[in-house]
Design a protein around this motif. Sequence first.
Motif, mmCIF file in Angstrom:
data_model
loop_
_atom_site.group_PDB
_atom_site.id
_atom_site.type_symbol
_atom_site.label_atom_id
_atom_site.label_comp_id
_atom_site.label_asym_id
_atom_site.label_seq_id
_atom_site.Cartn_x
_atom_site.Cartn_y
_atom_site.Cartn_z
ATOM 1 N N UNK A 143 0.821 -1.214 0.000
ATOM 2 C CA UNK A 143 0.000 0.000 0.000
ATOM 3 C C UNK A 143 0.856 1.265 0.000
ATOM 4 N N UNK A 144 2.001 1.214 0.658
ATOM 5 C CA UNK A 144 2.867 2.397 0.706
ATOM 6 C C UNK A 144 3.226 2.884 -0.692
ATOM 7 N N UNK A 145 3.452 1.941 -1.607
ATOM 8 C CA UNK A 145 3.855 2.316 -2.963
ATOM 9 C C UNK A 145 2.756 2.066 -3.989
ATOM 10 N N UNK A 146 1.526 1.888 -3.502
ATOM 11 C CA UNK A 146 0.359 1.725 -4.378
ATOM 12 C C UNK A 146 0.615 0.681 -5.465
ATOM 13 N N UNK A 195 11.567 1.547 1.038
ATOM 14 C CA UNK A 195 11.449 0.993 2.381
ATOM 15 C C UNK A 195 12.780 0.521 2.957
ATOM 16 N N UNK A 196 13.820 0.609 2.157
ATOM 17 C CA UNK A 196 15.187 0.361 2.621
ATOM 18 C C UNK A 196 16.077 1.489 2.107
ATOM 19 N N UNK A 232 12.438 -5.106 -7.067
ATOM 20 C CA UNK A 232 11.755 -5.416 -8.329
ATOM 21 C C UNK A 232 10.651 -4.429 -8.679
ATOM 22 N N UNK A 233 10.104 -3.751 -7.679
ATOM 23 C CA UNK A 233 8.993 -2.821 -7.927
ATOM 24 C C UNK A 233 9.217 -1.528 -7.153
ATOM 25 N N UNK A 249 9.436 -7.973 1.275
ATOM 26 C CA UNK A 249 9.541 -6.509 1.204
ATOM 27 C C UNK A 249 10.835 -6.096 0.516
ATOM 28 N N UNK A 250 11.915 -6.794 0.802
ATOM 29 C CA UNK A 250 13.169 -6.477 0.101
ATOM 30 C C UNK A 250 13.018 -6.752 -1.402
#
Length: 219
Positions: free
Chosen positions: A22-25, A83-84, A76-77, A70-71
């Motif tokens: 959701x953070x990056x839609x 987030x890192x 990849x997206x 998440x990594x």
Amino acid sequence: MPLALYGHRFSSYTQKVLVALYENALPFELRSLGPDTPENTTEWLRRWPLRRFPLLVDGDRQVVETSIIIEYLHLANPGPVPLLPNDPMQALEVRFLDRFFDLHVMNAAQHAVDGALTGDPVKRADGLALSAEKLPRAYTWAEGHLAGRTWAAGETFSMADCAAAPALFYADWVHPIPDSCPGLRAYRARLLARPSFALAVDEARDFRPFFPLGAPDRD
């Protein structure tokens, strides 16, 4: 083909990945696991017989374990909310905090949940006692760590906060964060106000009656 996520909206670890999505839609399809969708369960177990979720499928690639998912999304997206951090030492702190919230908060709370799920009063009491032993230590450490910080690793929302959001959400239901940890209580409130986590929480409200310890009438 959009990303596919096998999991359950009320699951803390599924919520951790949902926050990142959701953070990056990022467009994705949630393939919910439950008695109403046996076809999803069959496919999930075919892909990952170790019976752990969530599982992310991206075309021919499948990714398991929430931090790794998440990594993978970060690589990849990539989106507007990284987030890192790019700096290796800063990224190391984020990874440490991600592990802290998973291992010392969420897993500590899970003892009480697992004990209650057995239906055995003795195991329920033992699980609650173990959570009540472990969580205060984690709360105290986090209170000191968060002093002067908006988010877990500083002023930037990161993978560590994706982990912290559901961990603190459910841990506070199991063993409330005490008044002696005002910074941690405020951080939990900021996480609940973050649109990505607020959405994940709202989408799971219908499942609250199934929380084995009894969901509190708040949040």
